[in-house]
Motif scaffolding. Structure first.
Motif, PDB file in Angstrom:
ATOM      1  N   PRO A 177      66.610  55.029  77.857  1.00  9.72           N
ATOM      2  CA  PRO A 177      65.381  54.265  78.124  1.00  9.72           C
ATOM      3  C   PRO A 177      65.372  53.638  79.514  1.00  9.72           C
ATOM      4  N   GLU A 178      64.212  53.699  80.133  1.00  8.32           N
ATOM      5  CA  GLU A 178      63.982  53.041  81.420  1.00  8.32           C
ATOM      6  C   GLU A 178      62.905  51.975  81.220  1.00  8.32           C
ATOM      7  N   PRO A 179      62.891  50.945  82.063  1.00 10.32           N
ATOM      8  CA  PRO A 179      61.834  49.930  81.949  1.00 10.32           C
ATOM      9  C   PRO A 179      60.448  50.567  81.995  1.00 10.32           C
ATOM     10  N   GLY A 180      59.591  50.166  81.072  1.00 10.98           N
ATOM     11  CA  GLY A 180      58.245  50.712  81.005  1.00 10.98           C
ATOM     12  C   GLY A 180      58.104  51.906  80.080  1.00 10.98           C
ATOM     13  N   GLU A 181      59.219  52.358  79.491  1.00 15.55           N
ATOM     14  CA  GLU A 181      59.175  53.520  78.593  1.00 15.55           C
ATOM     15  C   GLU A 181      59.260  53.126  77.122  1.00 15.55           C
ATOM     16  N   GLU A 182      59.042  51.873  76.826  1.00 15.08           N
ATOM     17  CA  GLU A 182      59.232  51.389  75.462  1.00 15.08           C
ATOM     18  C   GLU A 182      58.418  52.179  74.439  1.00 15.08           C
ATOM     19  N   ASP A 183      57.228  52.636  74.826  1.00 11.11           N
ATOM     20  CA  ASP A 183      56.369  53.337  73.870  1.00 11.11           C
ATOM     21  C   ASP A 183      56.861  54.742  73.552  1.00 11.11           C
ATOM     22  N   LYS A 184      57.854  55.234  74.294  1.00 11.22           N
ATOM     23  CA  LYS A 184      58.383  56.577  74.059  1.00 11.22           C
ATOM     24  C   LYS A 184      59.569  56.581  73.099  1.00 11.22           C
ATOM     25  N   PHE A 185      60.012  55.392  72.688  1.00 13.30           N
ATOM     26  CA  PHE A 185      61.204  55.277  71.856  1.00 13.30           C
ATOM     27  C   PHE A 185      60.897  54.529  70.567  1.00 13.30           C
ATOM     28  N   LEU A 186      61.744  54.756  69.583  1.00 14.16           N
ATOM     29  CA  LEU A 186      61.718  53.945  68.373  1.00 14.16           C
ATOM     30  C   LEU A 186      63.154  53.650  67.965  1.00 14.16           C
ATOM     31  N   SER A 187      63.320  52.639  67.145  1.00 12.48           N
ATOM     32  CA  SER A 187      64.649  52.180  66.757  1.00 12.48           C
ATOM     33  C   SER A 187      65.030  52.755  65.396  1.00 12.48           C
ATOM     34  N   VAL A 188      66.257  53.298  65.320  1.00 15.69           N
ATOM     35  CA  VAL A 188      66.768  53.833  64.056  1.00 15.69           C
ATOM     36  C   VAL A 188      68.191  53.320  63.848  1.00 15.69           C
ATOM     37  N   PRO A 189      68.623  53.171  62.603  1.00 19.05           N
ATOM     38  CA  PRO A 189      69.983  52.685  62.341  1.00 19.05           C
ATOM     39  C   PRO A 189      71.035  53.745  62.675  1.00 19.05           C
ATOM     40  N   LEU A 190      72.143  53.286  63.223  1.00 24.42           N
ATOM     41  CA  LEU A 190      73.322  54.126  63.408  1.00 24.42           C
ATOM     42  C   LEU A 190      74.542  53.243  63.197  1.00 24.42           C
ATOM     43  N   GLY A 191      75.172  53.381  62.050  1.00 20.84           N
ATOM     44  CA  GLY A 191      76.321  52.545  61.741  1.00 20.84           C
ATOM     45  C   GLY A 191      75.940  51.081  61.676  1.00 20.84           C
ATOM     46  N   SER A 192      76.696  50.251  62.396  1.00 19.71           N
ATOM     47  CA  SER A 192      76.480  48.806  62.367  1.00 19.71           C
ATOM     48  C   SER A 192      75.428  48.329  63.359  1.00 19.71           C
ATOM     49  N   ARG A 193      74.851  49.238  64.115  1.00 21.45           N
ATOM     50  CA  ARG A 193      73.836  48.859  65.096  1.00 21.45           C
ATOM     51  C   ARG A 193      72.600  49.733  64.926  1.00 21.45           C
ATOM     52  N   SER A 194      71.619  49.481  65.759  1.00 17.44           N
ATOM     53  CA  SER A 194      70.437  50.340  65.836  1.00 17.44           C
ATOM     54  C   SER A 194      70.375  50.925  67.235  1.00 17.44           C
ATOM     55  N   VAL A 195      69.914  52.162  67.322  1.00 12.41           N
ATOM     56  CA  VAL A 195      69.806  52.823  68.621  1.00 12.41           C
ATOM     57  C   VAL A 195      68.360  53.225  68.868  1.00 12.41           C
ATOM     58  N   LEU A 196      68.024  53.348  70.138  1.00 12.72           N
ATOM     59  CA  LEU A 196      66.695  53.798  70.531  1.00 12.72           C
ATOM     60  C   LEU A 196      66.717  55.309  70.704  1.00 12.72           C
ATOM     61  N   THR A 197      65.769  55.971  70.104  1.00 18.43           N
ATOM     62  CA  THR A 197      65.697  57.426  70.197  1.00 18.43           C
ATOM     63  C   THR A 197      64.285  57.836  70.577  1.00 18.43           C
ATOM     64  N   ARG A 198      64.185  58.887  71.343  1.00 18.96           N
ATOM     65  CA  ARG A 198      62.867  59.346  71.796  1.00 18.96           C
ATOM     66  C   ARG A 198      62.047  59.911  70.636  1.00 18.96           C
ATOM     67  N   LYS A 199      60.740  59.714  70.726  1.00 17.90           N
ATOM     68  CA  LYS A 199      59.836  60.151  69.664  1.00 17.90           C
ATOM     69  C   LYS A 199      59.429  61.615  69.789  1.00 17.90           C
ATOM     70  N   GLY A 200      59.733  62.227  70.932  1.00 20.99           N
ATOM     71  CA  GLY A 200      59.174  63.532  71.251  1.00 20.99           C
ATOM     72  C   GLY A 200      59.377  64.607  70.207  1.00 20.99           C
ATOM     73  N   VAL A 201      60.576  64.655  69.610  1.00 19.80           N
ATOM     74  CA  VAL A 201      60.866  65.693  68.618  1.00 19.80           C
ATOM     75  C   VAL A 201      59.904  65.592  67.437  1.00 19.80           C
ATOM     76  N   GLY A 202      59.722  64.384  66.935  1.00 15.62           N
ATOM     77  CA  GLY A 202      58.814  64.189  65.810  1.00 15.62           C
ATOM     78  C   GLY A 202      57.383  64.541  66.165  1.00 15.62           C
ATOM     79  N   TYR A 203      56.955  64.158  67.362  1.00 16.32           N
ATOM     80  CA  TYR A 203      55.592  64.460  67.795  1.00 16.32           C
ATOM     81  C   TYR A 203      55.373  65.968  67.902  1.00 16.32           C
ATOM     82  N   LEU A 204      56.348  66.677  68.474  1.00 19.07           N
ATOM     83  CA  LEU A 204      56.217  68.126  68.630  1.00 19.07           C
ATOM     84  C   LEU A 204      56.155  68.821  67.271  1.00 19.07           C
ATOM     85  N   SER A 205      56.981  68.366  66.347  1.00 21.24           N
ATOM     86  CA  SER A 205      56.977  68.943  65.004  1.00 21.24           C
ATOM     87  C   SER A 205      55.633  68.705  64.325  1.00 21.24           C
TER      88      SER A 205
END
Length: 371
Positions: free
Chosen positions: A189-217
Motif C-alpha cells: 500500500p502507498e498513501p492514497g491507495e486505501e480504496d484499493k485494499f481491504l483488511s483480512v485476518p492472517l494469524g494474530s494480525r490483519s493484513v491489507l490485500t488488494r481487491k483486484g482479484v475479487g473484482y476481476l473474478s
C-alpha cells in the motif's frame, strides 16, 4: 525411483550441503534481515518461539535457492505431485484466476499450467519482472520448444497503469490469470491507495490485500482457483489445488471481493503453519500489516530499576552502526555505542536516569524502550 527424480534430488542435496558450509552471519545485512523476519513471524505467528527464528530464516534462504534451481530445471515441473482438485490444473474451456502464494517452489505453478496447455497471463510486480521475468520467459520458451507447445504465455506488470484493463481483456479472451495473492514489496500500500485494499485476518494480525482479484473474478465470472505450493521433507514439490471460489451472478461486488479474499487467506493459513520456513512472504509482509491502535496505558510512575524492553525492541548493526529496531512499528533508530552498551548491560547500572539524564530517560520510557 525414476532416474530423473533421483538426479533432481541429488542436485538439491548438493545445494543444501554447499549452503550449510556458508557463514551466513558474515553476509552483508544478514542481522537486519533476520531481525525483520523475526518481527514478522512474532507478530503473525507468535506461537513460534523467538529462539527458533534464526533456524527458520536460514531454512527460508535455502528454500529460495531451491526455488531458483527449479526455475532453471526444465524437468522440475514434470516431477511435481498434484493434490486436491487436480482437474482445475488442466486445460478446460473458460478462463480461471489462479491465486497462489510465495510458499515452497511457487514458480512451478506457471510451469505446470503452461506445460498442460493452459493459456497463461502471469501478473507480477515490477521489480519481480525485472529480476525474474527474463528467467521465467526463458524457462517457458524452453518448454515450448522441447514439447512443441503453442499456447499463450504473457507477463503483465501489476504496477503498469493499464495492467487492470489488460488483464480484464485477457480474461474475456479466455486466457487464465496467475497471481500471487500475498503480494510483493512493490505492490504494498502507498498513501492514497486505501480504496484499493481491504483488511483480512492472517494469524494474530490483519493484513491489507488488494481487491483486484475479487473484482476481476466478479466482472468476468472467472472462478478463483487457490493453489498452494510446498516442498515435502523428501524434497518433492507439491501443488495442492483447493476448491474454487465462484462469483454469484448479480451479487454485490464488494461483498464478494471481501469474502473471496478472506477465503484465500483462510485457506493459506494451515499450510503456512505447517511449512513456515518455506514462505518468502516473511521478508516483506510487514509492508502489508494493518497498523495496530496504540494501547492506552495508565501512567503509574517510572520504575526505579528499569529494564530493556526486548519484547518490543532489538539491537542490531546496520552498516556497522548500532541500530535500535522497533519490532512493533518496524522503525529503526540509529543510536550511539554508549546507549547500545547501556541497554545490553542495563541490569548492572544503579541509576539509568542518572547516567543518561532526565530528558533522555523520559524519552526512552515513553517509547517503551525501557519498562
Amino acid at each position: 525411483m525414476p532416474s530423473s527424480l533421483r538426479l533432481y534430488k541429488q542436485e538439491l542435496t548438493r545445494c543444501r550441503d554447499h549452503f550449510r558450509q556458508l557463514n551466513l552471519q558474515k553476509e552483508r545485512g544478514y542481522l537486519m534481515k533476520l531481525t525483520t523476519f523475526s518481527a514478522n513471524v512474532e507478530n503473525i505467528m507468535p506461537s513460534i518461539p523467538r529462539s527458533e527464528h534464526e533456524t527458520l530464516f536460514q531454512e527460508l534462504l535455502l528454500q529460495q535457492i531451491f526455488t531458483n534451481f527449479d526455475q532453471k530445471c526444465l524437468t522440475a515441473g514434470d516431477l511435481v505431485k498434484t493434490r486436491g482438485a487436480q482437474e482445475y490444473l488442466a486445460k478446460q474451456d473458460g478462463p480461471r484466476i489462479y491465486c497462489t502464494y510465495h510458499l515452497g517452489s511457487y514458480r512451478l505453478l506457471t510451469s505446470v499450467l503452461f506445460r498442460r496447455g493452459v493459456d497463461c497471463i502471469l501478473l507480477v510486480g515490477n521489480n519481480m519482472n525485472r529480476t525474474q521475468g527474463d528467467d521465467m520467459t526463458e524457462h517457458i520458451e524452453a518448454l515450448r520448444e522441447k514439447h512443441g507447445l503453442t499456447n499463450v504465455f504473457r507477463v503483465v506488470e501489476a504496477g503498469h497503469p493499464s495492467a487492470g484493463l489488460t488483464v480484464l481483456r485477457e480474461l474475456k479472451a479466455g486466457r487464465s490469470l496467475i497471481v500471487f495473492v500475498d503480494g510483493s514489496p512493490e505492490t504494498a500500500p502507498e498513501p492514497g491507495e486505501e480504496d484499493k485494499f481491504l483488511s483480512v485476518p492472517l494469524g494474530s494480525r490483519s493484513v491489507l490485500t488488494r481487491k483486484g482479484v475479487g473484482y476481476l473474478s466478479h466482472a468476468t465470472g472467472a472462478p478463483i482457483i487457490p493453489v498452494v505450493s510446498y516442498r515435502q521433507p523428501d524434497l518433492t514439490n507439491v501443488l495442492h489445488c483447493l476448491d474454487p471460489i465462484r462469483p454469484i451472478r448479480n451479487s454485490d461486488r464488494d461483498m464478494y471481493c471481501r469474502e473471496a479474499m478472506t477465503q484465500l487467506y483462510k485457506a493459506f493459513w494451515p499450510y503456512l503453519k505447517r511449512y513456515p520456513a518455506q514462505w518468502e512472504g516473511w521478508t516483506f509482509i510487514h509492508l502489508f500489516l494493518e497498523p495496530e491502535l496504540a494501547k492506552n496505558t495508565r501512567f503509574n510512575g517510572w520504575p526505579s530499576r528499569p529494564t530493556f524492553n526486548q519484547d518490543r525492541y532489538s539491537l542490531c548493526d546496520l552498516e556497522q552502526a548500532p541500530i535500535l529496531f522497533d519490532r512493533r512499528l518496524y522503525q529503526t533508530y540509529e543510536i550511539t555505542e554508549d546507549l547500545r552498551d547501556l541497554l545490553l548491560n542495563i541490569n548492572s547500572v544503579d541509576s539509568v536516569e542518572g547516567l543518561v539524564g532526565k530528558e533522555m530517560f523520559g524519552e526512552l520510557m515513553e517509547m517503551e524502550v525501557l519498562r
